[in-house]
Write an enzyme that holds these catalytic residues in place. Structure first.
Site, PDB file in Angstrom:
ATOM      1  CG  HIS A 166      31.105  31.871  15.810  1.00  0.00           C
ATOM      2  ND1 HIS A 166      31.833  31.843  14.638  1.00  0.00           N
ATOM      3  CD2 HIS A 166      29.881  32.314  15.461  1.00  0.00           C
ATOM      4  CE1 HIS A 166      31.070  32.277  13.652  1.00  0.00           C
ATOM      5  NE2 HIS A 166      29.877  32.560  14.128  1.00  0.00           N
ATOM      6  NE  ARG A 195      32.755  42.319  15.994  1.00  0.00           N
ATOM      7  CZ  ARG A 195      32.653  43.617  16.255  1.00  0.00           C
ATOM      8  NH1 ARG A 195      31.877  44.018  17.236  1.00  0.00           N
ATOM      9  NH2 ARG A 195      33.311  44.485  15.556  1.00  0.00           N
ATOM     10  N   PRO A 222      32.132  42.502  27.477  1.00  0.00           N
ATOM     11  CG  PRO A 222      33.974  41.726  26.298  1.00  0.00           C
ATOM     12  CD  PRO A 222      32.694  42.462  26.142  1.00  0.00           C
ATOM     13  CD  GLU A 223      32.632  48.863  28.948  1.00  0.00           C
ATOM     14  OE1 GLU A 223      32.943  49.655  29.844  1.00  0.00           O
ATOM     15  OE2 GLU A 223      31.827  49.135  28.045  1.00  0.00           O
ATOM     16  NE  ARG A 250      48.260  61.362  26.346  1.00  0.00           N
ATOM     17  CZ  ARG A 250      48.128  60.050  26.281  1.00  0.00           C
ATOM     18  NH1 ARG A 250      48.569  59.308  27.261  1.00  0.00           N
ATOM     19  NH2 ARG A 250      47.562  59.491  25.237  1.00  0.00           N
TER      20      ARG A 250
END
Length: 273
Positions: free
Chosen positions: A93, A112, A2-3, A154
């Site tokens: 899961h 996970r 998942p992006e 930054r």
DNA sequence: CCAGTATCCTGCAGGC
DNA sequence: TGCCTGCAGGATACTG
């Protein structure tokens, strides 16, 4: 898997296949995830409601229902959704099963357990802390104008900045590497050491990489409701991610792999500066 | 405030 | 064959 492009692919599939369906019941186990999963609470909130058009913010998926509120989902590293008939075997899961009136089920599977499934009541985005802090959407028209100021303020490696969801929402490790390679920018370069024009170029690369990935994911939409429901991930042809040691597609020099911002990063020392 | 590291969890690939 | 280690598409609570 998942992006942003994968979540958007799932969103589009749900828009076609889930919108208008009514929830019969929600069941699952109380299991620890990024936030505790509370199937009972989700059942109370969702029972009898009809799903409206799904939305996406960064890597978050929002499934609004009629009469207000929405189910907020995040797939973490290993999360996936299955929209299927009830007779299909339940994968290990599987933490949440949403039974629909038409007999199908929406299942949330996440080995996970870095993912998230919570009820988001009235108040919308502002009501959720992680949602409220999300940065600019890469596919938003203002992205190109905003990115230079964000990056150039930054000194952290530009790749770390791209992965910071409070600056830009939706980029992950794969598409950060792909975008930086396409723009010819070294992932370790401090944000403030990149000229404004090069950051604008980077913004364009990000958009282009994400849009191409979404287009590729879109080709598998038909399969979503079937047993082979993996949405699009392997349809994308990646240029550098996962190709360390192999020749750079642009110059032929071997691609390097280094840890940057604590994540493995593949890049070309010749093309990216 | 900023940058960097440790941590949550399971599965899997690779080394021995 | 099996055991062990390290790493994996993410986010965040820490530390300095």
């Amino acid at each position: 898997m998942p992006e942003l492009p994968e979540v958007e692919t799932v969103r589009r599939a749900l828009a076609v296949n889930l919108t208008g369906s009514r929830v019969l019941a929600v069941r699952g186990r109380e299991v620890s995830m990024r936030r505790p999963l509370e199937p009972g609470r989700l059942n109370e909130a969702l029972q009898g409601k009809r799903f409206a058009e799904p939305e996406r913010r960064g890597k978050f998926l929002l499934l609004p229902v009629d009469r207000g509120g929405c189910l907020l989902l995040h797939l973490g590293m290993s999360g996936r959704l299955r929209l299927t008939g009830p007779d299909r075997p339940v994968e290990t899961h599987t933490h949440l099963v949403i039974e629909l009136e038409d007999g199908r089920e929406l299942r949330f599977v996440d080995p996970r357990r870095f993912g998230l499934a919570v009820w988001l009541g009235a108040g919308g985005e502002e009501a959720d802390p992680s949602l409220a802090r999300l940065g600019v959407e890469p596919l938003d028209p203002v992205f190109g104008e905003r990115l230079p100021a964000l990056v150039r303020a930054r000194r952290a490696p530009v790749k770390a900045l791209l992965l910071d969801q409070t600056l830009v929402a939706g980029i992950g490790n794969i598409y950060a590497a792909e975008s930086l390679w396409e723009a010819g920018i070294r992932p370790s370069r401090p944000g403030r050491a990149i000229s404004e024009s090069r950051v604008r170029l980077l913004a364009g690369s990000i958009r282009s990489v994400l849009e191409r990935a979404i287009a590729a994911g879109g080709t598998t939409l038909r399969d979503f409701a079937g047993p082979n429901g993996d949405a699009g991930y392997f349809a994308v042809r990646l240029q550098v991610y996962g190709h360390a040691g192999r020749p750079c597609p642009r110059c032929g020099q071997p691609l390097r792999e280094d840890a940057i911002a604590g994540r493995s990063t593949v890049w070309c020392a010749n093309c990216q500066r």
